[in-house]
Write an enzyme that holds these catalytic residues in place. Sequence first.
Site, PDB file in Angstrom:
ATOM      1  NE  ARG A  28      -3.581   0.126   2.485  1.00 44.93           N
ATOM      2  CZ  ARG A  28      -4.765   0.194   1.908  1.00 44.93           C
ATOM      3  NH1 ARG A  28      -5.262  -0.861   1.313  1.00 44.93           N
ATOM      4  NH2 ARG A  28      -5.470   1.309   1.939  1.00 44.93           N
ATOM      5  CE  LYS A 473      -0.145  -4.583 -15.587  1.00 44.88           C
ATOM      6  NZ  LYS A 473      -1.339  -4.569 -14.803  1.00 44.88           N
TER       7      LYS A 473
HETATM    8  C1  F6R Z   1      -1.945  -1.471 -12.829  1.00 43.63           C
HETATM    9  C2  F6R Z   1      -2.792  -1.260 -11.670  1.00 43.63           C
HETATM   10  C3  F6R Z   1      -3.562   0.007 -11.586  1.00 43.63           C
HETATM   11  C4  F6R Z   1      -4.956  -0.276 -11.019  1.00 43.63           C
HETATM   12  C5  F6R Z   1      -5.707   1.038 -10.772  1.00 43.63           C
HETATM   13  C6  F6R Z   1      -7.121   0.793 -10.294  1.00 43.63           C
HETATM   14  O1  F6R Z   1      -1.300  -2.706 -12.767  1.00 43.63           O
HETATM   15  O2  F6R Z   1      -2.866  -2.085 -10.796  1.00 43.63           O
HETATM   16  O3  F6R Z   1      -3.642   0.634 -12.809  1.00 43.63           O
HETATM   17  O4  F6R Z   1      -5.654  -1.068 -11.938  1.00 43.63           O
HETATM   18  O5  F6R Z   1      -5.009   1.787  -9.818  1.00 43.63           O
HETATM   19  O6  F6R Z   1      -7.132   0.044  -9.133  1.00 43.63           O
HETATM   20  P1  F6R Z   1      -8.445  -0.704  -8.664  1.00 43.63           P
HETATM   21  O7  F6R Z   1      -8.732  -1.772  -9.649  1.00 43.63           O
HETATM   22  O8  F6R Z   1      -8.119  -1.234  -7.304  1.00 43.63           O
HETATM   23  O9  F6R Z   1      -9.546   0.307  -8.639  1.00 43.63           O
END
Ligand code: F6R
Length: 596
Positions: A28, A473
Amino acid sequence: MCGIIGCVGRGDETLDTLVHGLSKLEYRGYDSAGVALANDHIDLCKHSGKIADLREALSDRTLSGSVGIGHTRWSTHGPPTDENAHPHQDCTGDVAVVHNGIIENYQSLRDELVGAGHTFTSDTDTEVVPHLIEDALSSGADPEDAVRETVDRLEGSYAVAVVIAGCDSVFAARNDSPLVLGIDDDATYLASDVPAFRDFTDKVVYLADGEFARLNGAGWTVTDTDGNIIEKDIDTVQWDPEETGKSGYDHFMLKEIHEQPRALRQCLRGRVDELAGTVDIGDLGDLSPTGVQFVACGTSYHAALHGAQLFREAGIPAQAFLASEYATATPPIGDALVVGVTQSGETADTLSALRAARRRGARTLAVTNVVGSTAARECDHALYIRAGPEIGVAATKTFASQLAALNLLALGTSSTGDARQVISALRDLPGHVQEVLDESAAQEVAELYQDASAYFFIGRGYQNPVALEGALKMKEITYKHAEGFAAGELKHGPLALVTENTPVFAIVTGDDERARKTIGNVKEVEARDAPVVAITDGQSDVERYADHVLHIPETHPRAAAVLANTHLQLVSYHTAALLGRNIDKPRNLAKSVTVE
Ligand code: F6R
């Protein structure tokens, strides 16, 4: 972002418990870390850098106390220095606070406190909290009232945890930032996320916005803003502690890429009836949307693009919006459904877009991985992707599970002519992903092109979001320039970037008009000497124009998106490994982005 932890009841193991919990929350944020233990005074240690730096700093310190809090930081106010590391203290040093979120009125509070003679030692918004508590205590409030009065004055998002010298409790409150309690027979924990204490207990209580918790030797209480007791359900977490370990893989990311077959099986289990050609997505009721707006960020946005295409194909108007741009979208009309796609369920931009949608009168649905997350609780409905915890900062298995869940959503709420084919492709998907994992030549491709100056990814239709995801990625874990394009767009500008040192990854599935047009685009880059890596099911003749081929099994184009993406995840992973990058914790990034 940031991760916070607190615990009572662990006796001499309090410090170790906190540091262990922080190590589980490091995804985090990892700009700094710190802990504070309360006895008749506060013992505190904090350091810029990772948990390893905190451990080092603790090696020649003695911290005592059986009530404690800890924090791992992702910087928002002020650079990642020792001074800005949490916990933060008041002028007397008797109050220590950890915080996740942003206190929007911190400047006016700080001005007021400075005017009243308080001295600040950091640039953070958090530091106003211990000083406000100090004032309340010196006006005669007891510790709990002092924390409550302070929380009442905060505007913005926060999950805060507080310890006070001479007091046997940890106090905590939340608004717009996650906080969960872990309940054991003789110890109680609180944290931003369950992995922080999952090694000790599987019993959890999710706090809601506006709730206040007190943890002490007698147990725990949750109260509302007026101090009335709230009866909370105790849930049992379904996954094992080992699921958050690396299980022999070098990185969480690689482990999670390899977990995709299992994650997909979990997502599909009990939800598809192949014989009947039907889908059962639980108690979502009859959604029958007249239109769908998707809101999401990053990888989840790429899944949302796939979702919007599914609904459009079923004849239902649908669009995907970057959540941070949703304010400019046309308001949802009629019986439209607004779907937030969010792995964590805590992404501030997505939550804010979903709230805007609710204010506009739309029904909302969260497609999320985290049960009890803010998105799941605030939306009218939740569809869980069931991928299990994802620790690597780069989203991998959750993207695959998002695509599968969105297919279930589209099949369950609309009618499409080829439902049976899609269902059978979904049934085969876990096995097909396993084939890709077993046979992928991604590592050889990564070795050949690790020194490339940039990477481009192209695809059409369902493979367009995969091209975007392949590039995201690649950038986030290799730190190299990468871009994804709709294949037809390349010739409208980006082609100028293409050279013999920019490999182009072309996703070509099937042998229809789309495939043939994409092959036309492949020829365009080949003519500019760019190396071409084709990701293909072998149905077209793209292999003739490619320098390398990454094979996927023949399947429905929707399922092919997951298979092609698996190769691209591996190419990025191996490139980053060859370049020696910090794969699970790429620089400047955090897993859960709880600021807008
Ligand atoms: C890329 C990645 C980020 C998340 C984005 C949204 O690998 O992990 O681009 O996809 O920060 O996060 P969530 O899906 O938790 O809302």
